[in-house]
Design an enzyme around this catalytic site. Structure first.
Site, short mmCIF file in Angstrom:
data_model
loop_
_atom_site.label_atom_id
_atom_site.label_comp_id
_atom_site.label_asym_id
_atom_site.label_seq_id
_atom_site.Cartn_x
_atom_site.Cartn_y
_atom_site.Cartn_z
N SER A 87 -16.66 23.83 -15.89
CA SER A 87 -17.22 25.16 -15.63
C SER A 87 -16.09 26.17 -15.65
O SER A 87 -15.09 25.99 -14.94
CB SER A 87 -17.90 25.19 -14.27
OG SER A 87 -18.96 24.27 -14.24
N ARG A 115 -14.99 25.31 -3.89
CA ARG A 115 -13.93 25.40 -4.90
C ARG A 115 -12.70 26.13 -4.39
O ARG A 115 -12.05 26.91 -5.11
CB ARG A 115 -14.43 26.10 -6.18
CG ARG A 115 -15.57 25.45 -6.87
CD ARG A 115 -15.30 24.01 -7.31
NE ARG A 115 -16.56 23.42 -7.64
CZ ARG A 115 -17.35 22.82 -6.74
NH1 ARG A 115 -16.97 22.66 -5.49
NH2 ARG A 115 -18.50 22.33 -7.10
N GLU A 160 -12.45 29.47 -12.89
CA GLU A 160 -12.10 28.26 -12.14
C GLU A 160 -10.76 27.68 -12.60
O GLU A 160 -9.93 27.30 -11.77
CB GLU A 160 -13.22 27.24 -12.32
CG GLU A 160 -13.26 26.21 -11.22
CD GLU A 160 -14.34 25.17 -11.42
OE1 GLU A 160 -15.52 25.49 -11.23
OE2 GLU A 160 -14.00 24.03 -11.77
C1 FAD Z 1 -15.59 18.18 -18.62
C2 FAD Z 1 -15.14 18.67 -17.26
C3 FAD Z 1 -15.99 18.59 -16.19
C4 FAD Z 1 -15.58 19.03 -14.92
N1 FAD Z 1 -16.44 18.95 -13.87
C5 FAD Z 1 -16.07 19.36 -12.64
C6 FAD Z 1 -16.97 19.26 -11.53
O1 FAD Z 1 -18.09 18.79 -11.65
N2 FAD Z 1 -16.54 19.70 -10.32
C7 FAD Z 1 -15.28 20.20 -10.14
O2 FAD Z 1 -14.96 20.57 -9.01
N3 FAD Z 1 -14.40 20.30 -11.17
C8 FAD Z 1 -14.76 19.88 -12.41
N4 FAD Z 1 -13.90 19.99 -13.46
C9 FAD Z 1 -12.58 20.59 -13.24
C10 FAD Z 1 -11.44 19.57 -13.05
O3 FAD Z 1 -11.78 18.32 -13.57
C11 FAD Z 1 -11.08 19.39 -11.58
O4 FAD Z 1 -10.72 20.62 -11.02
C12 FAD Z 1 -9.90 18.43 -11.39
O5 FAD Z 1 -9.68 18.21 -10.02
C13 FAD Z 1 -8.60 18.91 -12.00
O6 FAD Z 1 -7.69 17.84 -11.94
P1 FAD Z 1 -6.43 17.78 -12.87
O7 FAD Z 1 -5.61 16.64 -12.43
O8 FAD Z 1 -6.83 17.78 -14.29
O9 FAD Z 1 -5.69 19.13 -12.50
P2 FAD Z 1 -4.90 20.12 -13.46
O10 FAD Z 1 -5.85 20.76 -14.39
O11 FAD Z 1 -3.74 19.44 -14.05
O12 FAD Z 1 -4.41 21.18 -12.39
C14 FAD Z 1 -5.32 22.04 -11.75
C15 FAD Z 1 -4.57 22.80 -10.66
O13 FAD Z 1 -4.18 21.90 -9.63
C16 FAD Z 1 -2.77 21.91 -9.46
N5 FAD Z 1 -2.36 20.54 -9.18
C17 FAD Z 1 -2.67 19.43 -9.89
N6 FAD Z 1 -2.16 18.35 -9.30
C18 FAD Z 1 -1.50 18.78 -8.20
C19 FAD Z 1 -0.75 18.13 -7.18
N7 FAD Z 1 -0.56 16.82 -7.17
N8 FAD Z 1 -0.20 18.89 -6.20
C20 FAD Z 1 -0.36 20.23 -6.19
N9 FAD Z 1 -1.05 20.89 -7.14
C21 FAD Z 1 -1.62 20.18 -8.13
C22 FAD Z 1 -2.21 22.46 -10.77
O14 FAD Z 1 -0.95 23.06 -10.58
C23 FAD Z 1 -3.28 23.45 -11.15
O15 FAD Z 1 -3.08 24.64 -10.41
C24 FAD Z 1 -14.29 19.56 -14.74
C25 FAD Z 1 -13.42 19.63 -15.85
C26 FAD Z 1 -13.84 19.18 -17.09
C27 FAD Z 1 -12.89 19.25 -18.26
#
Ligand code: FAD
Length: 463
Positions: free
Chosen positions: A280, A168, A456
């Site tokens: 998480s 992570r 996280e």
């Molecule tokens: C129900 C649920 C289950 C999940 N299960 C998992 C799991 O099993 N494993 C896991 O690792 N995670 C999990 N996650 C967490 C999440 O889905 C991941 O971390 C995912 O990659 C976040 O993507 P996002 O586009 O929503 O990012 P956001 O929430 O929009 O952003 C997260 C971070 O990344 C940055 N960011 C986003 N896009 C970019 C970009 N293009 N360039 C630079 N920075 C950027 C943002 O500024 C922020 O700091 C889960 C979340 C939920 C709600």
């Protein structure tokens, strides 16, 4: 900035999976990679505060919203680029849906992402925390990232080896600011087993002609038979009914992972109130082996590689504090699941978690808990050297007295009824509700075990 779909006052709750958060002073949503690049450079040149938002599934946005520009990533597109034989190399725009990409890969019979089925969010965010689940992580398939670097203002193609990818974490989580424009993955183009493979029964079609059965050489390959990467996660192996290391058709892995995730509220589903979360909420803490040895025997722990489910490994109760143990240089391999002979040795089932609270909390930080949670673990771990051990955050939280469904009086934020690690918005929660519950969890675990859990999700708009 008309090409960037500029908007003002958009309430960010609607763009996050936790469904909390106030308005963005300004939000831009450039539609193409070029527009995203140019619009971002203009925002940076203006010098205002900015933040990047993908699918909003790993953020906690303050109730006050964000004073500055939210760069919302919505760019789409997947192209296949040249690669060595046996490799399918895909360059994917940052705004593509992660699970859409996994589904696409599985449908085409390309292995490497199937264990990451059902993770919400965008492709561009995948390298940020090196998403992982069920024994796979983005790092396993990541080739490179096209990155607009904030410091230099230039686009660089960063190979995966330079991204500091770990559990992570990545260089982006460690402070390298900028924008992921696209991510390139190397997937495995696995040969599909032919029906004749290994078939020496003599009943095959050897007539050479006249085959009109429809299953001859000209029929399209059945990609559902393509085998995924070896299964390395015990719970997944057991749900699939295979041994660790076995390879299973991609579609079956995806189906099983999605089912397992649904059972934990970890697939976004309008019909599942437990999925109104950011997944998480805390990472599993990583501590030194010496520190782990001083924890109560019941605390599940496992060596960092390979990734395994937490197991209860009884350890000798050393009877000395962590600092003493470090000074004494106590080390040596931890018992592991693969070494059952050691697992029961020296067990002290009577080790009492409460007695540990009296010890000096070696890795706990004395913080003002009214502020947003700290991210202590990386710094804490570097304080000491030696083998590292992963603990189960869910176990620590439950052992600290916070169980599934727990909520503070008057708060609409609660622990998921399916998974202790997830904080859910049960309806009408504020970001303050979520942050308060997170702080309480940190306080309780810190007081009991001397470990500060690392959130996280990324906090946005908090002072
Ligand atoms: C129900 C649920 C289950 C999940 N299960 C998992 C799991 O099993 N494993 C896991 O690792 N995670 C999990 N996650 C967490 C999440 O889905 C991941 O971390 C995912 O990659 C976040 O993507 P996002 O586009 O929503 O990012 P956001 O929430 O929009 O952003 C997260 C971070 O990344 C940055 N960011 C986003 N896009 C970019 C970009 N293009 N360039 C630079 N920075 C950027 C943002 O500024 C922020 O700091 C889960 C979340 C939920 C709600």
């Amino acid at each position: 900035m008309t090409d960037s779909n500029e908007q003002h006052g958009v309430v960010l709750a609607g763009l996050t999976t936790m469904r909390v958060g106030g308005p963005a002073e300004r939000m831009i949503s450039p539609a193409t990679e070029r527009e995203l690049l140019e619009a971002t450079q203009r925002v940076w040149a203006e010098g205002d505060d900015w933040v990047i938002l993908g699918g909003g599934s790993n953020v906690l946005v303050a109730d006050e919203g964000f004073e500055g520009t939210v760069i919302h990533i919505v760019t789409r597109g997947i192209v296949r680029v040249g690669a060595p034989s046996g490799v399918v190399r895909l360059r994917v725009q940052a705004g593509e849906s992660w699970d859409g990409l996994v589904e696409y890969a599985v449908a085409n019979g390309w292995a490497g992402l199937e264990g990451l089925s059902g993770i919400p969010g965008s492709v561009g965010a995948a390298p940020i925390q090196n998403i992982g689940a069920y024994g796979q992580e983005a790092a396993d398939a990541l080739h490179s990232v096209d990155f607009l670097d904030y410091e230099s203002g230039r686009v660089q193609r960063l190979p995966a080896t330079e991204l500091g990818l770990g559990y992570r974490t990545s260089v982006f989580k460690q402070g390298r600011a900028g924008l992921v424009l696209s991510v390139t993955f190397d997937l495995v183009d696995v040969p599909i087993p032919s029906e004749d493979d290994g078939d020496d029964s003599g009943d095959g079609d050897d007539s050479g002609d006249g085959d009109d059965s429809g299953d001859g050489d000209d029929s399209p390959a059945d990609v559902s038979l393509t085998l995924g990467q070896p299964i390395t996660f015990p719970q997944l192996a057991s749900s699939l009914g295979v041994v660790l290391g076995a390879r299973v058709p991609l579609a079956e892995v995806r189906r099983t992972v999605l089912a397992l995730r649904s059972g934990k509220g970890m697939v976004l589903d309008d019909g599942d109130p437990d999925s109104v979360s950011s997944g998480s909420f805390f990472t599993n803490p990583i501590v030194t082996e010496n520190f782990a040895r001083a924890l109560p025997a019941a605390v599940p722990r496992w060596l960092i590689e390979p990734e395994e489910e937490p197991i209860v490994v009884p350890l000798p109760e050393l009877g000395i504090g962590v600092l003493d143990a470090q000074a004494a240089g106590i080390s040596g391999p931890l018992p592991s699941a693969a070494d059952p002979a050691r697992a029961g040795a020296g067990a002290d089932a009577g080790a009492d978690a409460a007695s540990l609270a009296a010890r000096p909390p070696v890795v706990a930080r004395t913080e003002d808990w009214s502020s947003p949670p700290a991210e202590p673990s990386a710094a804490d771990v570097t304080l000491a050297s030696g083998p590292l051990v992963k603990l189960s955050a869910a176990w620590l939280i439950e052992a600290a007295g916070i169980t599934k469904g727990f909520r503070l009086p008057g708060s609409a934020a609660a622990i998921s009824s399916k998974h202790t690690l997830a904080i859910v918005n049960t309806g009408g929660a504020t970001a303050a509700d979520v942050a308060e519950l997170a702080r309480l969890i940190q306080q309780r675990v810190s007081a009991q075990f001397g470990i500060t859990l690392t959130p996280e999700p990324v906090y946005i708009g908090f002072d």
